[in-house]
Scaffold this active site. Sequence first.
Site, PDB file in Angstrom:
ATOM      1  N   ASN A  10       0.878  -1.170   0.000  1.00 55.75           N
ATOM      2  CA  ASN A  10       0.000   0.000   0.000  1.00 55.75           C
ATOM      3  C   ASN A  10       0.916   1.221   0.000  1.00 55.75           C
ATOM      4  O   ASN A  10       1.460   1.602   1.034  1.00 55.75           O
ATOM      5  CB  ASN A  10      -0.882  -0.056   1.252  1.00 55.75           C
ATOM      6  CG  ASN A  10      -1.864   1.094   1.316  1.00 55.75           C
ATOM      7  OD1 ASN A  10      -1.788   2.043   0.530  1.00 55.75           O
ATOM      8  ND2 ASN A  10      -2.776   1.025   2.265  1.00 55.75           N
ATOM      9  N   ARG A  95      -2.487  -2.052  -3.557  1.00 56.33           N
ATOM     10  CA  ARG A  95      -3.701  -1.264  -3.380  1.00 56.33           C
ATOM     11  C   ARG A  95      -3.621  -0.061  -4.317  1.00 56.33           C
ATOM     12  O   ARG A  95      -2.642   0.686  -4.301  1.00 56.33           O
ATOM     13  CB  ARG A  95      -3.793  -0.765  -1.948  1.00 56.33           C
ATOM     14  CG  ARG A  95      -4.963   0.164  -1.763  1.00 56.33           C
ATOM     15  CD  ARG A  95      -5.005   0.730  -0.370  1.00 56.33           C
ATOM     16  NE  ARG A  95      -6.186   1.572  -0.251  1.00 56.33           N
ATOM     17  CZ  ARG A  95      -6.192   2.733   0.394  1.00 56.33           C
ATOM     18  NH1 ARG A  95      -5.099   3.191   0.959  1.00 56.33           N
ATOM     19  NH2 ARG A  95      -7.297   3.432   0.462  1.00 56.33           N
ATOM     20  N   HIS A 184     -12.910   2.861  -0.220  1.00 56.23           N
ATOM     21  CA  HIS A 184     -12.941   1.813   0.816  1.00 56.23           C
ATOM     22  C   HIS A 184     -13.594   0.532   0.282  1.00 56.23           C
ATOM     23  O   HIS A 184     -14.108  -0.276   1.060  1.00 56.23           O
ATOM     24  CB  HIS A 184     -13.780   2.231   2.053  1.00 56.23           C
ATOM     25  CG  HIS A 184     -13.194   3.332   2.888  1.00 56.23           C
ATOM     26  ND1 HIS A 184     -13.986   4.272   3.503  1.00 56.23           N
ATOM     27  CD2 HIS A 184     -11.924   3.628   3.222  1.00 56.23           C
ATOM     28  CE1 HIS A 184     -13.226   5.114   4.188  1.00 56.23           C
ATOM     29  NE2 HIS A 184     -11.960   4.745   4.026  1.00 56.23           N
ATOM     30  N   ARG A 245     -12.496  15.351   7.652  1.00 54.36           N
ATOM     31  CA  ARG A 245     -13.244  15.753   6.452  1.00 54.36           C
ATOM     32  C   ARG A 245     -14.697  16.063   6.797  1.00 54.36           C
ATOM     33  O   ARG A 245     -15.299  15.353   7.605  1.00 54.36           O
ATOM     34  CB  ARG A 245     -13.217  14.643   5.402  1.00 54.36           C
ATOM     35  CG  ARG A 245     -11.848  14.437   4.787  1.00 54.36           C
ATOM     36  CD  ARG A 245     -11.843  13.244   3.845  1.00 54.36           C
ATOM     37  NE  ARG A 245     -10.688  12.403   4.120  1.00 54.36           N
ATOM     38  CZ  ARG A 245     -10.586  11.114   3.826  1.00 54.36           C
ATOM     39  NH1 ARG A 245     -11.564  10.501   3.215  1.00 54.36           N
ATOM     40  NH2 ARG A 245      -9.491  10.447   4.128  1.00 54.36           N
ATOM     41  N   GLU A 388      -8.322  -5.178   5.146  1.00 57.32           N
ATOM     42  CA  GLU A 388      -8.135  -4.834   3.737  1.00 57.32           C
ATOM     43  C   GLU A 388      -6.945  -5.567   3.128  1.00 57.32           C
ATOM     44  O   GLU A 388      -6.976  -5.956   1.970  1.00 57.32           O
ATOM     45  CB  GLU A 388      -7.983  -3.316   3.600  1.00 57.32           C
ATOM     46  CG  GLU A 388      -9.311  -2.611   3.817  1.00 57.32           C
ATOM     47  CD  GLU A 388      -9.199  -1.106   4.059  1.00 57.32           C
ATOM     48  OE1 GLU A 388      -8.843  -0.719   5.182  1.00 57.32           O
ATOM     49  OE2 GLU A 388      -9.445  -0.334   3.124  1.00 57.32           O
TER      50      GLU A 388
END
Length: 409
Positions: A10, A95, A184, A245, A388
């Site tokens: 990643n 990823r 996601h 956010r 993940e």
Amino acid sequence: MTATRILVLNSGSSSVKYQLLDMRDNSRLAMGLVERIGEETSRLKHTPLTGEDAESREQNRPIADHDEALKAVAAELSHDGLGLDSPELAAIGHRVVHGGQTFTQPTVIDAAVLAEVERLIPVAPLHNPANLTGIRTAMALRPDLPQVAVFDTAFHTTMPESAARYAIDVQTADEHRIRRYGFHGTSHAYVSRKAAELLGKQPEDINVIVLHLGNGASASAVRGGVCVDTSMGLTPLEGLVMGTRSGDVDPAVIFHLMRVGKMSADEIDVLLNKKSGLIGLCGDNDMREIRRRIDEGDQEARLAFDIYIHRLKKYIGSYYAVLGRVDAIAFTAGVGENAAPVREAAVAGLEELGLAVDSELNAVRSDEPRVISPEYARVAVAVVPTDEELEIARQTYALVANQAAERND
Ligand code: ADP
């Protein structure tokens, strides 16, 4: 296929996270992180997970670029007898944040794939360049090995046009590739499947609302294993209130800040992505700290929590309506897996929708998937820890094993 190990990478702009897994039993052989690449204070933390007494090792030295970072990781893995030159390594799974509308499945990377990921940079300016750097570096290191891209957006490519399109001028939207992509996706795919497993059902037979609540947060509506809506949009800014956010705002807030607040587009970008959400509302983005402050009677933290929950409830309600029937709601990621008060507040008052949480079950701390709703509740409320890396490894391995089988036919 005899090779059963998958390295998952990643790659961020200044970091590389990695895990080495053995797909015979989904076990983790090693994991680690290189951070602050390109700075004086780079750090590599490597944790072998094989031996009983295996301990983390750290390197604190300048690491100039991703090439040097990956070579340092390869050296650490070799030290543990897990080198990238091992014949047991089947593939590297990367990823990749944005696969646009092109990539609906994990994909073996070749020159055409690289070119397409590059073409998508305008819609993912922060992420895709870093992902590409990681891929190119890994390809240079092991050019003979299959390298697979697993896209954060792929799971959401099944959304119908009615959910994926914004109601703006079609020509403008198409010209700039503006639509809901969602993110996601690897987590939503994994968690919705695990939720079915937890209920003893096939994914095809149930409808699930997945609430991925980490620092970034997103919700998805999954019908029979297929994503039909998700809260993040063109970018990961839309939707739920997140750590830093804003999630949904009236888009006119942006021109108002430009015209009246005299802010630039870049300043507003930073405001909404980095200085909003929980941190903008109360100065903290860690849910543990917010809960601690609430317990001490802090009103600012209370309001931040209430705004977070109100938005979450709105998404539960709207995805309930999108799905028509809901069999399970699955909470996942840092907040979803750990913050019992968030889970309880999110479904409070929704008994009419068949939703309830059993306080005792909700209070249990565990790394295992579990149901936290009472027996009588029509909808199962579940906590499903996400993974993940395992999902990227699983998809990568499935693809290369399949291709190997086809070659042998
Ligand atoms: P990301 O991968 O998006 O960076 P994570 O899924 O790791 O984020 O979630 C990180 C967040 O999880 C933290 O910011 C914190 O708010 C929350 N978190 C982690 N542990 C707990 C806990 N024990 N209780 C409440 N919240 C927690």
